[in-house]
Scaffold this motif. Structure first.
Motif, PDB file in Angstrom:
ATOM      1  N   ILE A  87     -11.155  -2.573  -6.779  1.00 17.45           N
ATOM      2  CA  ILE A  87      -9.806  -2.220  -6.370  1.00 17.45           C
ATOM      3  C   ILE A  87      -9.423  -3.066  -5.155  1.00 17.45           C
ATOM      4  O   ILE A  87     -10.248  -3.310  -4.273  1.00 17.45           O
ATOM      5  CB  ILE A  87      -9.704  -0.715  -6.047  1.00 17.45           C
ATOM      6  CG1 ILE A  87      -8.258  -0.319  -5.773  1.00 17.45           C
ATOM      7  CG2 ILE A  87     -10.616  -0.330  -4.889  1.00 17.45           C
ATOM      8  CD1 ILE A  87      -8.043   1.183  -5.701  1.00 17.45           C
ATOM      9  N   GLU A  88      -8.200  -3.530  -5.128  1.00 16.43           N
ATOM     10  CA  GLU A  88      -7.724  -4.337  -4.004  1.00 16.43           C
ATOM     11  C   GLU A  88      -7.497  -3.447  -2.786  1.00 16.43           C
ATOM     12  O   GLU A  88      -7.007  -2.314  -2.921  1.00 16.43           O
ATOM     13  CB  GLU A  88      -6.419  -5.041  -4.372  1.00 16.43           C
ATOM     14  CG  GLU A  88      -6.566  -6.124  -5.423  1.00 16.43           C
ATOM     15  CD  GLU A  88      -7.425  -7.277  -4.931  1.00 16.43           C
ATOM     16  OE1 GLU A  88      -7.360  -7.577  -3.707  1.00 16.43           O
ATOM     17  OE2 GLU A  88      -8.168  -7.846  -5.743  1.00 16.43           O
ATOM     18  N   PRO A  89      -7.844  -3.932  -1.580  1.00 19.03           N
ATOM     19  CA  PRO A  89      -7.624  -3.127  -0.374  1.00 19.03           C
ATOM     20  C   PRO A  89      -6.175  -2.673  -0.212  1.00 19.03           C
ATOM     21  O   PRO A  89      -5.918  -1.554   0.244  1.00 19.03           O
ATOM     22  CB  PRO A  89      -8.045  -4.069   0.759  1.00 19.03           C
ATOM     23  CG  PRO A  89      -9.009  -5.016   0.122  1.00 19.03           C
ATOM     24  CD  PRO A  89      -8.525  -5.209  -1.279  1.00 19.03           C
ATOM     25  N   GLU A  90      -5.231  -3.525  -0.585  1.00 20.77           N
ATOM     26  CA  GLU A  90      -3.822  -3.150  -0.481  1.00 20.77           C
ATOM     27  C   GLU A  90      -3.503  -1.960  -1.369  1.00 20.77           C
ATOM     28  O   GLU A  90      -2.794  -1.028  -0.963  1.00 20.77           O
ATOM     29  CB  GLU A  90      -2.932  -4.335  -0.866  1.00 20.77           C
ATOM     30  CG  GLU A  90      -1.445  -4.005  -0.836  1.00 20.77           C
ATOM     31  CD  GLU A  90      -0.579  -5.194  -1.199  1.00 20.77           C
ATOM     32  OE1 GLU A  90       0.636  -5.003  -1.345  1.00 20.77           O
ATOM     33  OE2 GLU A  90      -1.126  -6.304  -1.348  1.00 20.77           O
ATOM     34  N   VAL A  91      -4.030  -1.961  -2.593  1.00 18.80           N
ATOM     35  CA  VAL A  91      -3.796  -0.860  -3.525  1.00 18.80           C
ATOM     36  C   VAL A  91      -4.415   0.427  -2.991  1.00 18.80           C
ATOM     37  O   VAL A  91      -3.799   1.504  -3.035  1.00 18.80           O
ATOM     38  CB  VAL A  91      -4.354  -1.196  -4.920  1.00 18.80           C
ATOM     39  CG1 VAL A  91      -4.226   0.002  -5.852  1.00 18.80           C
ATOM     40  CG2 VAL A  91      -3.644  -2.410  -5.499  1.00 18.80           C
TER      41      VAL A  91
END
Length: 238
Positions: free
Chosen positions: A108-112
């Motif tokens: 999972i992307e940190p932004e998400v």
């Protein structure tokens, strides 16, 4: 002195992802505690009263399932939990036990993940769940200002730690301070109970907001988003 870390996020998992969360949320008033040990994390839950817990897997001592089960069976308060799991590894996938919890697939992307943390908190406000916070609060009562420490907040009220307790039934004007620079949130409330904390001579009071419930939930959600997790966090600063 005002409290700068208004919310605490406890992250269990890969240190790299935890560091990314710290960079994105840390300078916006959110304290990110990053640990790799499930046993240590369970102790920290009682110490820091996190507003949200992220179970990222990869713990070296106990499984994600064990940590999640312990949280749901033993905590006397409701803390939303975000679980990250590998779709191809079905072995360590707990069953969601609370409406406020959610499972997300890895990677999972940190932004998400940062966005999901914020959404989890604002959803809790809309359900009138308590969100565990830590921030300074001034309580104006009969032209006297009493300084306190906000422990939790919901759309219906707030718990304030202070040794100067106005009588039950007193009407207050509350000013919550997420930081020394952010504008405070002001709410009207009424003292509904007093309580001794942890038997160590600290005291607090439960204050019920007197504004319309639905309107109050919306205002608190905006307060969390504008003051604690503004939209600029989603763009990594160079």
């Amino acid at each position: 002195m005002r409290v700068h870390a208004a919310l605490t996020c406890l992250f269990l998992g890969e240190p790299e992802l935890g560091e990314e969360l710290l960079l994105r949320l840390g300078d916006r008033g959110v304290r990110v505690i990053n640990v790799a040990s499930g046993t240590v994390a369970l102790d920290l839950v009682y110490q820091f009263n996190p507003a949200v817990i992220v179970l990222g897997g990869g713990m070296r001592d106990v499984s994600t399932c064990e940590v999640y089960r312990h949280l749901k069976l033993n905590l006397q308060r409701s803390i939303p939990v975000i679980l990250l799991y590998e779709p191809m590894l079905p072995i360590d996938q707990p069953t969601i036990a609370s409406p406020g919890d959610e499972m997300l697939t890895k990677p999972i992307e940190p932004e998400v993940l940062s966005r999901k943390i914020f959404e989890t908190l604002t959803t809790a406000v809309s359900r009138n769940d308590r969100i565990w916070i830590g921030m300074g609060v001034d309580c104006l009562h009969d032209e006297t200002v009493v300084e306190g420490f906000a422990r939790n907040i919901s759309g219906g009220g707030i718990f304030v730690e202070t040794n100067h307790l106005p009588p039950v039934g007193s009407h207050l004007t509350l000013s919550l301070h997420p930081s020394e620079t952010a504008d405070p949130l002001q709410r009207q409330g009424r003292v509904i109970h007093h309580r001794e904390l942890d038997s160590d001579f600290r005291f607090g009071m439960g204050v019920q907001f007197t504004e319309v419930m639905e309107e109050n939930r919306q205002i608190i959600s905006l307060f969390l988003s504008d003051k604690l997790l503004p939209s600029t966090i989603w763009t990594r600063q160079s």
